[in-house]
Motif scaffolding. Structure first.
Motif, PDB file in Angstrom:
ATOM      1  N   ALA A  61       0.742  -1.288  -0.162  1.00  0.00           N
ATOM      2  CA  ALA A  61       0.016   0.043  -0.137  1.00  0.00           C
ATOM      3  C   ALA A  61       0.745   1.171   0.056  1.00  0.00           C
ATOM      4  CB  ALA A  61      -1.068  -0.194   1.137  1.00  0.00           C
ATOM      5  N   ASN A  62       1.887   1.195   0.722  1.00  0.00           N
ATOM      6  CA  ASN A  62       2.674   2.523   0.767  1.00  0.00           C
ATOM      7  C   ASN A  62       3.478   2.471  -0.575  1.00  0.00           C
ATOM      8  OD1 ASN A  62       4.239   4.581   2.288  1.00  0.00           O
ATOM      9  ND2 ASN A  62       6.218   3.356   2.069  1.00  0.00           N
ATOM     10  N   LEU A  63       3.916   1.497  -1.389  1.00  0.00           N
ATOM     11  CA  LEU A  63       4.640   1.435  -2.696  1.00  0.00           C
ATOM     12  C   LEU A  63       3.701   2.159  -3.516  1.00  0.00           C
ATOM     13  CD1 LEU A  63       6.753   0.564  -4.733  1.00  0.00           C
ATOM     14  CD2 LEU A  63       5.445  -1.342  -5.014  1.00  0.00           C
ATOM     15  N   PHE A  64       2.411   2.017  -3.611  1.00  0.00           N
ATOM     16  CA  PHE A  64       1.344   2.928  -4.531  1.00  0.00           C
ATOM     17  C   PHE A  64       1.556   4.217  -4.149  1.00  0.00           C
ATOM     18  CE2 PHE A  64      -1.449  -1.090  -4.372  1.00  0.00           C
ATOM     19  CZ  PHE A  64      -0.807  -1.464  -5.277  1.00  0.00           C
ATOM     20  N   GLN A  65       1.735   4.825  -2.926  1.00  0.00           N
ATOM     21  CA  GLN A  65       1.916   6.256  -2.673  1.00  0.00           C
ATOM     22  C   GLN A  65       3.046   6.881  -3.281  1.00  0.00           C
ATOM     23  OE1 GLN A  65      -0.113   8.211  -0.578  1.00  0.00           O
ATOM     24  NE2 GLN A  65      -1.782   6.519  -0.772  1.00  0.00           N
ATOM     25  N   THR A  66       4.287   5.936  -3.375  1.00  0.00           N
ATOM     26  CA  THR A  66       5.328   6.621  -3.838  1.00  0.00           C
ATOM     27  C   THR A  66       5.289   6.805  -5.247  1.00  0.00           C
ATOM     28  OG1 THR A  66       6.414   4.385  -4.159  1.00  0.00           O
ATOM     29  CG2 THR A  66       6.599   5.657  -1.915  1.00  0.00           C
ATOM     30  N   ILE A  67       4.503   5.875  -6.172  1.00  0.00           N
ATOM     31  CA  ILE A  67       4.539   6.200  -7.576  1.00  0.00           C
ATOM     32  C   ILE A  67       4.113   7.622  -7.788  1.00  0.00           C
ATOM     33  CG2 ILE A  67       3.735   5.291  -9.559  1.00  0.00           C
ATOM     34  CD1 ILE A  67       3.446   2.613  -8.177  1.00  0.00           C
ATOM     35  N   PRO A  68       4.562   8.301  -8.674  1.00  0.00           N
ATOM     36  CA  PRO A  68       3.964   9.583  -9.257  1.00  0.00           C
ATOM     37  C   PRO A  68       2.550   9.377  -9.880  1.00  0.00           C
ATOM     38  CG  PRO A  68       6.233   9.505  -9.605  1.00  0.00           C
ATOM     39  CD  PRO A  68       6.000   8.286  -9.221  1.00  0.00           C
ATOM     40  N   PHE A  92      -8.121   4.742  -6.544  1.00  0.00           N
ATOM     41  CA  PHE A  92      -8.329   3.808  -5.621  1.00  0.00           C
ATOM     42  C   PHE A  92      -6.977   3.135  -5.166  1.00  0.00           C
ATOM     43  CE2 PHE A  92      -8.016  -1.049  -5.611  1.00  0.00           C
ATOM     44  CZ  PHE A  92      -8.533  -1.231  -4.570  1.00  0.00           C
ATOM     45  N   LEU A  93      -5.930   2.982  -5.612  1.00  0.00           N
ATOM     46  CA  LEU A  93      -4.763   2.647  -5.270  1.00  0.00           C
ATOM     47  C   LEU A  93      -3.957   3.706  -4.154  1.00  0.00           C
ATOM     48  CD1 LEU A  93      -3.163   1.209  -8.346  1.00  0.00           C
ATOM     49  CD2 LEU A  93      -4.094  -0.108  -6.505  1.00  0.00           C
ATOM     50  N   TYR A  94      -4.285   4.878  -4.486  1.00  0.00           N
ATOM     51  CA  TYR A  94      -3.936   6.199  -3.584  1.00  0.00           C
ATOM     52  C   TYR A  94      -4.630   6.044  -2.337  1.00  0.00           C
ATOM     53  CZ  TYR A  94      -0.674   7.935  -7.127  1.00  0.00           C
ATOM     54  OH  TYR A  94       0.466   8.347  -8.032  1.00  0.00           O
ATOM     55  N   SER A  95      -5.793   5.615  -2.331  1.00  0.00           N
ATOM     56  CA  SER A  95      -6.748   5.814  -1.262  1.00  0.00           C
ATOM     57  C   SER A  95      -6.515   4.646  -0.419  1.00  0.00           C
ATOM     58  CB  SER A  95      -8.164   5.829  -1.580  1.00  0.00           C
ATOM     59  OG  SER A  95      -8.650   4.390  -1.997  1.00  0.00           O
ATOM     60  N   LEU A  96      -5.790   3.587  -0.556  1.00  0.00           N
ATOM     61  CA  LEU A  96      -5.798   2.422   0.394  1.00  0.00           C
ATOM     62  C   LEU A  96      -4.967   2.867   1.482  1.00  0.00           C
ATOM     63  CD1 LEU A  96      -5.085  -0.365  -2.233  1.00  0.00           C
ATOM     64  CD2 LEU A  96      -7.108  -0.019  -1.089  1.00  0.00           C
ATOM     65  N   LEU A  97      -3.862   3.371   1.361  1.00  0.00           N
ATOM     66  CA  LEU A  97      -2.894   3.380   2.652  1.00  0.00           C
ATOM     67  C   LEU A  97      -3.627   4.072   3.838  1.00  0.00           C
ATOM     68  CD1 LEU A  97      -0.114   2.694   4.038  1.00  0.00           C
ATOM     69  CD2 LEU A  97       0.789   4.544   2.889  1.00  0.00           C
TER      70      LEU A  97
END
Length: 224
Positions: A61-68, A92-97
């Motif tokens: 979940a944190n990995l998705f936050q690091t992708i621009p 949706f991926l950004y909302s997970l963490l």
């Protein structure tokens, strides 16, 4: 000048209304998916004793936050094409963490002795979850959902870059034709949407906090 602005609003009002509808559709769909996945997952992880699974899920979940955001949208185009689908999936991926983290923190904050007392009184696992854990964790969960909603509404403006529409489309169009009124109007609509949802979810969060204080009092009596 004032007459020009009035004429602009008169001509662009239908476009702004339609773009706002698209913006809300993308934002709310991605947030709903995030809640549907992250909240149950956070509940499961809070009760799981498998540490490596918890670490793995949070790392992903944190990995998705690091992708621009632009890079993620570009990656999704070959997989999902252009339009609303890749935009909703990316958001949706950004909302997970944040939702996952707040849900996990909320359930971890529940006093284990209270749960043990409830277990001793014959409460089933589902009864402990619904009657004790969820009400106490609700303010934490809403805090994550509130923060995520404001972010997602802002980030949805980037969806225009892959043809998803929304208020970002008007902003991009305004930049293309050098129309300051169009840029400002669409930006203000996005800001107002974020403020409205922030206030509404903030009220729900406060209501949940009051309920949680009541539940804590009842839980203390149960433990005592």
């Amino acid at each position: 000048m004032r007459a020009d602005y009035l004429e602009f609003w008169k001509n662009r009002y239908p476009d702004l209304l339609a773009a706002t509808g698209e913006h809300l559709t993308i934002s709310l769909a991605s947030i709903a998916l995030g809640v549907a996945v992250a909240v149950p997952l956070g509940i499961y992880l809070s009760g799981s004793r498998i540490r490596w699974l918890r670490s793995l899920v949070f790392s992903v979940a944190n990995l998705f936050q690091t992708i621009p955001s632009l890079a993620l949208l570009a990656i999704l185009i070959p997989l999902l094409g252009i339009g609303m689908k890749p935009a909703i999936f990316a958001l949706f991926l950004y909302s997970l963490l944040p939702i996952l983290r707040s849900t996990y923190a909320g359930f971890q904050s529940v006093d284990p002795s209270v749960l043990e007392a409830a277990r001793g009184m014959g409460f089933s696992r589902s009864q402990r979850l619904l009657s004790i854990q969820l009400p106490l964790a609700f303010p934490y969960i809403m805090s994550g959902v509130r923060l995520t909603t404001v972010y997602i509404i802002s980030w949805t403006t980037l969806a225009a870059l892959i043809g998803a529409g929304g208020l970002g489309q008007l902003i991009v169009s305004g930049i293309g034709v050098n129309k300051t009124e169009l840029i400002v109007s669409a930006s203000l609509c996005a800001i107002v949407l974020a403020l409205i949802f922030d206030r509404a979810l903030g009220a729900v969060e406060k209501f949940g906090a009051r309920r949680a204080r009541t539940e804590r009092g009842d839980a203390s009596l149960l433990h005592g």
